[in-house]
Design a protein around this motif. Sequence first.
Motif, mmCIF file in Angstrom:
data_model
loop_
_atom_site.group_PDB
_atom_site.id
_atom_site.type_symbol
_atom_site.label_atom_id
_atom_site.label_comp_id
_atom_site.label_asym_id
_atom_site.label_seq_id
_atom_site.Cartn_x
_atom_site.Cartn_y
_atom_site.Cartn_z
ATOM 1 N N GLN A 336 0.798 -1.218 0.000
ATOM 2 C CA GLN A 336 0.000 0.000 0.000
ATOM 3 C C GLN A 336 0.837 1.278 0.000
ATOM 4 O OE1 GLN A 336 -3.600 -0.189 -0.321
ATOM 5 N NE2 GLN A 336 -2.604 -2.084 -1.002
ATOM 6 N N ARG A 399 3.403 12.426 4.694
ATOM 7 C CA ARG A 399 2.041 12.213 5.220
ATOM 8 C C ARG A 399 2.062 11.350 6.475
ATOM 9 N NH1 ARG A 399 -2.026 13.869 1.774
ATOM 10 N NH2 ARG A 399 -1.451 14.189 -0.428
ATOM 11 N N SER A 525 -2.632 2.780 -9.070
ATOM 12 C CA SER A 525 -3.218 4.091 -8.789
ATOM 13 C C SER A 525 -3.697 4.232 -7.357
ATOM 14 C CB SER A 525 -4.383 4.353 -9.748
ATOM 15 O OG SER A 525 -3.950 4.298 -11.090
ATOM 16 N N ASP A 526 -3.953 3.109 -6.681
ATOM 17 C CA ASP A 526 -4.448 3.194 -5.310
ATOM 18 C C ASP A 526 -3.420 3.776 -4.348
ATOM 19 O OD1 ASP A 526 -3.113 0.851 -6.015
ATOM 20 O OD2 ASP A 526 -3.900 -0.267 -4.320
ATOM 21 N N LEU A 529 -2.558 8.215 -3.183
ATOM 22 C CA LEU A 529 -2.890 8.942 -1.956
ATOM 23 C C LEU A 529 -1.728 8.977 -0.972
ATOM 24 C CD1 LEU A 529 -6.526 7.638 -1.329
ATOM 25 C CD2 LEU A 529 -5.837 9.871 -2.217
ATOM 26 N N LYS A 530 -0.734 8.116 -1.173
ATOM 27 C CA LYS A 530 0.448 8.120 -0.297
ATOM 28 C C LYS A 530 1.521 9.080 -0.810
ATOM 29 C CE LYS A 530 -1.070 4.834 2.455
ATOM 30 N NZ LYS A 530 -2.292 4.420 1.772
ATOM 31 N N GLU A 531 1.285 9.706 -1.967
ATOM 32 C CA GLU A 531 2.193 10.723 -2.505
ATOM 33 C C GLU A 531 1.625 12.103 -2.184
ATOM 34 O OE1 GLU A 531 3.772 7.815 -6.125
ATOM 35 O OE2 GLU A 531 2.373 9.439 -6.591
ATOM 36 N N GLU A 532 2.306 13.173 -2.574
ATOM 37 C CA GLU A 532 1.896 14.518 -2.147
ATOM 38 C C GLU A 532 1.725 15.460 -3.346
ATOM 39 O OE1 GLU A 532 3.363 15.101 2.383
ATOM 40 O OE2 GLU A 532 4.888 15.524 0.879
ATOM 41 N N THR A 535 -3.296 19.761 -5.632
ATOM 42 C CA THR A 535 -4.635 19.508 -6.176
ATOM 43 C C THR A 535 -4.754 19.909 -7.641
ATOM 44 O OG1 THR A 535 -5.326 21.659 -5.311
ATOM 45 C CG2 THR A 535 -5.759 19.718 -3.934
ATOM 46 N N SER A 538 -2.705 16.829 -9.782
ATOM 47 C CA SER A 538 -2.749 15.470 -9.256
ATOM 48 C C SER A 538 -3.093 14.484 -10.361
ATOM 49 C CB SER A 538 -3.797 15.377 -8.150
ATOM 50 O OG SER A 538 -3.867 14.060 -7.647
ATOM 51 N N ASN A 540 -4.367 10.895 -12.027
ATOM 52 C CA ASN A 540 -5.442 9.958 -11.693
ATOM 53 C C ASN A 540 -5.034 8.506 -11.882
ATOM 54 O OD1 ASN A 540 -7.659 11.809 -11.054
ATOM 55 N ND2 ASN A 540 -7.432 12.462 -13.175
#
Length: 544
Positions: A336, A399, A525-526, A529-532, A535, A538, A540
């Motif tokens: 993950q 994060r 792609s999941d 969310l662990k990268e920064e 907005t 970003s 997809n």
Amino acid sequence: MSAAPRKIAILGGGTGALAAAFELSSLPDWKERLEITVYQIGWRLGGKGASGRNREHYNRIEEHGIHLWLGYYENAFGVMRACYAENARPLTAPLATWSEAFKPYNCHVMEDPSPDGMDFWPVEFSPPAGDPGDGKVASHWEVLVSAVEGMLGMFRCAAATPRTASPSQFFKGLERFLCGLFEASVLEVGELMLEEIDRLIRTEGKDGLHSRVWRDHLVGRFDAFLHWLWRLMEKCIDRSAPARRLWLLMDFGIANLRGYLADDVLHRGFSSLDDIDYRAWLRSHGASEITLHSQAVNWAYNFMLHDRSTLSAGVMLQVMSRATLTCKGAIYWKLQAGMGDVVFAPLYEVLKKRGVRFQFFHRVRNLALAEDGQSVDAIQLGRQATVRSGEYQPLFSVRGLPCWPSAPLYEQLVEGETLRANGINLESWWTPWQDVEEITLRRGTDFDDVVLGISLGAVPGICSEIIARKPAWKAMVDNVATTATQSFQVWTYPDAAGLGYPAWRLPAAVTLTSAEPINSWADMSDILLKEEWPTDASPNQVGY
């Protein structure tokens, strides 16, 4: 007076080296008995499994390829489960437990050439429930039972005969197609043949495997079924993708089982097959040419990161049987975050807390033998960089998750700005960078025992004295080859569907392609969310 602790020098920081450090430091009273130091080139641990966060590009994860763990990695999961439990991150922290860090995943997609172009063949596995790493490994007999159960389930799924109340959904896309081609009474013959094989195995139990007569009898039953299936399906294979796929799976599975039984692998061991190529071994046990050049067999070679020239039959048979028949919970467990974040950062944190020492930026140059040639007398190292104050601190937070950077934390190094300005890669064997200091560790003073955790590719360069004195080492480096791999990652604004991936409705699939040299692809792609990413920029989708 107690004896002084033995000093253990572990050279390298890949999985083998860190597993050694973890197990040694798990021994009772190890601190009174041992002093453990890991010497690592560059700034991070992990070897080929290392990953890093690019601080100049939104802390994106940069890997050395697709990293998925299989549900039969019993020892690896055992270490990670113990590691996460001991590390005891707060439950509010990201990836606090091993079950948060690894998620089950059961779909594999293979490109399947057809007369109408390229089709996609989703293979969905249904392994037994459970968690890997509990120390329980299936016996030979249990694996044989599972294999026959799988084949019986596949045939029932494809035939869906009236006698079958609830056909197994072992492979999606095969269900009920044969009943549209053949009479139910014809299909029942095949089901009865497989049921008889299943009954024979269960009746004889584990003792049957020790009888040559029983094994030969079982091989004959497999041959009879396969001969019947070929005569039934021969005319369908060219015009029906489900028919071709069922034939490939049954032929491939039976060739492996037939060879296992005929070559008495139980008693002779998997290594007895190491002198024959896997594809040649399958051919010798009846696999058809259609199967031998199919995606199913190509997958086996790609799975081992191989160049498709030769591959040990013993190694592949063992891996194939473990991967398809002994996985727990899932065939794949998807990390993950990056490999470094999920595996090597927690290992480093636990080992540090235990008291294991780490010397980063220490490049092994040579292992010098004692005069009698029976032991390593000295370890010659090059120190690559100078830490400004105290000990190098290799991790930083993304994060709230401890991570390795994809380049050194230059601010901690005296030579940091020079290294950055010149784009020096301290992990490269061919770096033009000159070590800032030469260090020699002496046996009896600086170390007592050595664990060589550096991979085979570097052994000729650092173990020339051992190779010259030890025929077994020379034979190893002369005859055991390494395989160069390459990989890349692509971050895109459109997701997989927007990019035109035909199989986008499937789970985030691992795909085996027909193209070379890049023959595997995974939608990861999941973990975006662990990268920064900001907005307004970003992505997809990220494909590995």
